[in-house]
Each structure stands twice: as C-alpha cells, then as structure tokens.
Design a protein around this motif. Sequence first.
Motif, PDB file in Angstrom:
ATOM      1  N   GLU A   1       0.840  -1.206   0.000  1.00 42.10           N
ATOM      2  CA  GLU A   1       0.000   0.000   0.000  1.00 42.10           C
ATOM      3  C   GLU A   1       0.873   1.253   0.000  1.00 42.10           C
ATOM      4  O   GLU A   1       0.610   2.211  -0.737  1.00 42.10           O
ATOM      5  N   LEU A   2       1.916   1.248   0.820  1.00 42.38           N
ATOM      6  CA  LEU A   2       2.807   2.399   0.892  1.00 42.38           C
ATOM      7  C   LEU A   2       3.546   2.618  -0.417  1.00 42.38           C
ATOM      8  O   LEU A   2       3.740   3.756  -0.850  1.00 42.38           O
ATOM      9  N   CYS A   3       3.941   1.532  -1.048  1.00 43.96           N
ATOM     10  CA  CYS A   3       4.631   1.651  -2.340  1.00 43.96           C
ATOM     11  C   CYS A   3       3.739   2.313  -3.379  1.00 43.96           C
ATOM     12  O   CYS A   3       4.183   3.158  -4.152  1.00 43.96           O
ATOM     13  N   VAL A   4       2.478   1.912  -3.411  1.00 46.23           N
ATOM     14  CA  VAL A   4       1.535   2.504  -4.363  1.00 46.23           C
ATOM     15  C   VAL A   4       1.359   3.991  -4.067  1.00 46.23           C
ATOM     16  O   VAL A   4       1.323   4.829  -4.972  1.00 46.23           O
ATOM     17  N   LYS A   5       1.280   4.341  -2.778  1.00 47.73           N
ATOM     18  CA  LYS A   5       1.100   5.745  -2.380  1.00 47.73           C
ATOM     19  C   LYS A   5       2.314   6.604  -2.704  1.00 47.73           C
ATOM     20  O   LYS A   5       2.193   7.788  -3.016  1.00 47.73           O
ATOM     21  N   THR A   6       3.506   6.004  -2.602  1.00 49.77           N
ATOM     22  CA  THR A   6       4.728   6.784  -2.809  1.00 49.77           C
ATOM     23  C   THR A   6       5.190   6.810  -4.265  1.00 49.77           C
ATOM     24  O   THR A   6       6.234   7.378  -4.580  1.00 49.77           O
ATOM     25  N   ALA A   7       4.432   6.175  -5.153  1.00 48.32           N
ATOM     26  CA  ALA A   7       4.766   6.192  -6.583  1.00 48.32           C
ATOM     27  C   ALA A   7       4.212   7.483  -7.193  1.00 48.32           C
ATOM     28  O   ALA A   7       3.089   7.526  -7.675  1.00 48.32           O
ATOM     29  N   THR A   8       5.017   8.539  -7.147  1.00 47.04           N
ATOM     30  CA  THR A   8       4.547   9.862  -7.569  1.00 47.04           C
ATOM     31  C   THR A   8       5.182  10.355  -8.868  1.00 47.04           C
ATOM     32  O   THR A   8       4.960  11.487  -9.271  1.00 47.04           O
ATOM     33  N   ALA A   9       5.982   9.508  -9.506  1.00 45.13           N
ATOM     34  CA  ALA A   9       6.627   9.924 -10.758  1.00 45.13           C
ATOM     35  C   ALA A   9       5.587  10.063 -11.869  1.00 45.13           C
ATOM     36  O   ALA A   9       4.459   9.566 -11.762  1.00 45.13           O
ATOM     37  N   LYS A  10       5.967  10.723 -12.941  1.00 47.07           N
ATOM     38  CA  LYS A  10       5.047  10.950 -14.062  1.00 47.07           C
ATOM     39  C   LYS A  10       4.880   9.698 -14.923  1.00 47.07           C
ATOM     40  O   LYS A  10       3.985   9.643 -15.761  1.00 47.07           O
ATOM     41  N   PHE A  11       5.770   8.706 -14.726  1.00 48.19           N
ATOM     42  CA  PHE A  11       5.644   7.452 -15.460  1.00 48.19           C
ATOM     43  C   PHE A  11       5.166   6.360 -14.503  1.00 48.19           C
ATOM     44  O   PHE A  11       5.141   6.540 -13.285  1.00 48.19           O
TER      45      PHE A  11
END
Length: 230
Positions: free
Chosen positions: A27-37
């Motif tokens: 869940e945290l990984c999904v939340k911290t994926a903030t790149a444009k790709f």
Amino acid sequence: MKHGKKYVDSEKLIDRSKYYDSAEAVELCVKTATAKFDETVEVHVKMGVDGRHADQQVRGAIVLPNGTGKTIRVLAICKGDAAKDAQEAGADFIGAEEMVQKIQGGWMDFDVLITTPDMMGMVGRLGKILGPRGLMPNPKAGTVTREIGKAINEAKAGKIEYRLDKSNIIHCVIGRASFGAQKLQENFDALMGAIVKAKPAAAKGQYIRSCVIATTMGPGVRLNVNRFGA
C-alpha cells in the motif's frame, strides 16, 4: 545523496523504525509512486546463504499471477521443429548461428533468451556477455528446454527468474504501481512462496534475513520477515 521534494514527501509516510507486513508495505509503495511514469515495483531479499557454495544456491523461476506489466521481447535460439514451435508461440526473434554472431557483435535488443539443449554448446560461448546481464539460459529457470513453445508463452505471461547476486541478495520486479495493491500483493506472495520453497538443504540459520519493497523512484519499505518462517 540529495533527493527531490517528491521523494522526501514520500519518505515521511514511512516509519523507518518499523518493519511492515507485506499488505501495508505494498500500500505504501503505491502511495509513494509519484513519478510521471508508471513506476516499477521491486523486491530485494537478503538471504542467509553463501552463494559461493553450489549447495547453497537459490535460483528458480515463477510465472507471476498478474505478470510484470512489461512487454517481453523473447529471442529463441533453435533450429528445425523447435524454430517452428517458437514462431507459433510468438517469439520476437528466432535464429541459430546468426543470432549468436549478432550478440557477439553487440546486439542485445531482447529481454529473455530461450534455447534448446542441443544449442547450448553454441550459446555457451556467450556466457561472458549474457551472464553479467542475467540473460544466460538455464535449465532451472526453464530457459533451456525442449518445450520451447511453452517456455515462450510463460515468458510472455510474466515469468521471472530469481537468483542470488554476489552479495547474496535476490532482486525481482513484481509489477508496476498502476497494478494496485491487491495485484502486487498476489505477485509478492507468489515470489516469496517460491523463494521459501527453494530453500537449500545446506542452508543453516536464518534463511531470509531482510526484505525491502520499493518503487523505481520511491523510498524502500522494510518488511517483517518472520511470517515467512525461514
């Protein structure tokens, strides 16, 4: 190393003193994926074995339930009926001596190399080129096989190989952030189940020492490895 604002903001969501269960970590990984790709999600597992000894090697392959999210380019080095099977299975590149020569000349536009046992004498010459890139075919990974069509289908479906690096760490991709937590969790469980099952008889002490999950551009999240019972 100085990180950007997005990384720093993402890092604030993670408690560095805590070891998370896999559901929270994903869940945290999904939340911290903030790149444009669409970021890749990777798992890094520190093993309590010594890969310098043949009887402590940990290596194998598994088809992830939800694939990796990557389009896999498959090279099949084979001849005769095997080449026909490879074509029917959708291999991107098929050939024999000419493909070996092409690789010796620097061509590397493929992600998986699958071959038949009778061709390994020829493919073996490429060890110094393919080995460091993790592309050398291996029977344990199912990339040296007479069932070449099946192997190609599995590679296209998201079959990944897990193996120790020189530091006794296994690095694997389990998908992309866009998969969402549930699909990533399913892929993670499948991978870790395979690693636990592959425990060598010669392994002593704690088999899995640590595990970190992270996105391409995000901070790592440490997992509680006690649940693996290894």
